[in-house]
Write a protein that holds these residues in place. Sequence first.
Motif, PDB file in Angstrom:
ATOM      1  N   PRO A  55      -1.598 -23.440   9.750  1.00  0.00           N
ATOM      2  CA  PRO A  55      -0.665 -24.488  10.181  1.00  0.00           C
ATOM      3  C   PRO A  55       0.502 -24.718   9.242  1.00  0.00           C
ATOM      4  CG  PRO A  55      -2.502 -25.484   9.029  1.00  0.00           C
ATOM      5  CD  PRO A  55      -2.752 -23.999   9.016  1.00  0.00           C
ATOM      6  N   HIS A 216     -15.447 -22.377  10.457  1.00  0.00           N
ATOM      7  CA  HIS A 216     -14.840 -23.126  11.561  1.00  0.00           C
ATOM      8  C   HIS A 216     -14.598 -24.583  11.174  1.00  0.00           C
ATOM      9  CE1 HIS A 216     -15.731 -19.528  13.731  1.00  0.00           C
ATOM     10  NE2 HIS A 216     -17.042 -19.710  13.667  1.00  0.00           N
ATOM     11  N   GLU A 219     -11.483 -24.590   8.903  1.00  0.00           N
ATOM     12  CA  GLU A 219     -10.241 -24.364   9.642  1.00  0.00           C
ATOM     13  C   GLU A 219      -9.877 -25.574  10.501  1.00  0.00           C
ATOM     14  OE1 GLU A 219      -8.114 -21.792   9.198  1.00  0.00           O
ATOM     15  OE2 GLU A 219      -9.507 -21.464   7.551  1.00  0.00           O
ATOM     16  N   PHE A 223      -6.208 -27.549   9.915  1.00  0.00           N
ATOM     17  CA  PHE A 223      -5.194 -27.842  10.932  1.00  0.00           C
ATOM     18  C   PHE A 223      -5.024 -29.345  11.120  1.00  0.00           C
ATOM     19  CE2 PHE A 223      -5.527 -23.412  11.725  1.00  0.00           C
ATOM     20  CZ  PHE A 223      -4.435 -23.038  12.477  1.00  0.00           C
ATOM     21  N   GLN A 228      -2.254 -30.786  13.375  1.00  0.00           N
ATOM     22  CA  GLN A 228      -2.374 -29.806  14.437  1.00  0.00           C
ATOM     23  C   GLN A 228      -3.823 -29.686  14.877  1.00  0.00           C
ATOM     24  OE1 GLN A 228      -0.302 -26.076  13.738  1.00  0.00           O
ATOM     25  NE2 GLN A 228       1.017 -27.041  12.196  1.00  0.00           N
ATOM     26  N   ASN A 230      -6.801 -27.177  16.103  1.00  0.00           N
ATOM     27  CA  ASN A 230      -7.368 -25.842  16.244  1.00  0.00           C
ATOM     28  C   ASN A 230      -8.558 -25.972  17.190  1.00  0.00           C
ATOM     29  OD1 ASN A 230      -8.678 -23.342  15.945  1.00  0.00           O
ATOM     30  ND2 ASN A 230      -7.970 -23.109  13.837  1.00  0.00           N
TER      31      ASN A 230
END
Length: 263
Positions: A55, A216, A219, A223, A228, A230
């Motif tokens: 991001p 996961h 991440e 984001f 953002q 994901n």
Amino acid sequence: MNAYLTALRAIVLREALRFVHQRERFIAALVRPLVWLVVFAAGFRAALGLSITPPYQTYITYEIYIVPGLCGMILLFNGMQSALSLVFDREMGSMRVLLISPLPRWWLLICRLIGASAISILQVYTFLLIAGLFGITLPWHGYLLVLPVLLLGGIMLGALGLALSSLIKQLENFAGVMNFVIFPMFFLSSALYPLWKMAESSALLRDICALNPFTHAVEAIRFALYGQLNASALALTALWALIFIGLAVWGYDPARGMMKRKG
């Protein structure tokens, strides 16, 4: 519903009181990520510059990249610490008192997960505040949007710890198992290096890291910190959370799970 909320409030309050009386646990939870941020990141900064990848909108330094991974580290270590305390409660007998209550066992375990996750989130925000003093700034809305992601990640990692704790009979054995779970999950993830860099050295290593549930969670946090979404990482984190919760409920079921085998 009142009984469910009463149980939730009591268990979360118990976790909070235990945390207040264990201040060294709070300090230790912050020392680990701060050592990585201040010492290791400074050493790797020149060798590991990172290109523009989502991001991020520009080139970033290594210490900026690892901040989400260090937030995940706090969730991971605290999830295992909470499970360790559960093994202690089971040996001392207080866990048995909790599990014989008339409320469903799955709700009691979820209450325990929520309590442990709330403590972890407090530590994450404290770490982000200290990181800001070292010049690691994030978008202001990222601090708000990351909250539900931290809760989901904390529940997933805490549920993993609960599932493992159902397999362990003695406190000393669980401490050893923690090392075989925490360090592979942390190092075989995108917490310290992006997956595309791992693929440059080994495609197999990259695939292993991509299958890691901790990747996961990291991440999704990464984001969210930049405002953002994901969706794939968030969905996989939720899926693993459900799997680990199911394993924990099965493991602590005296009629079917590991508790039956121990009996």
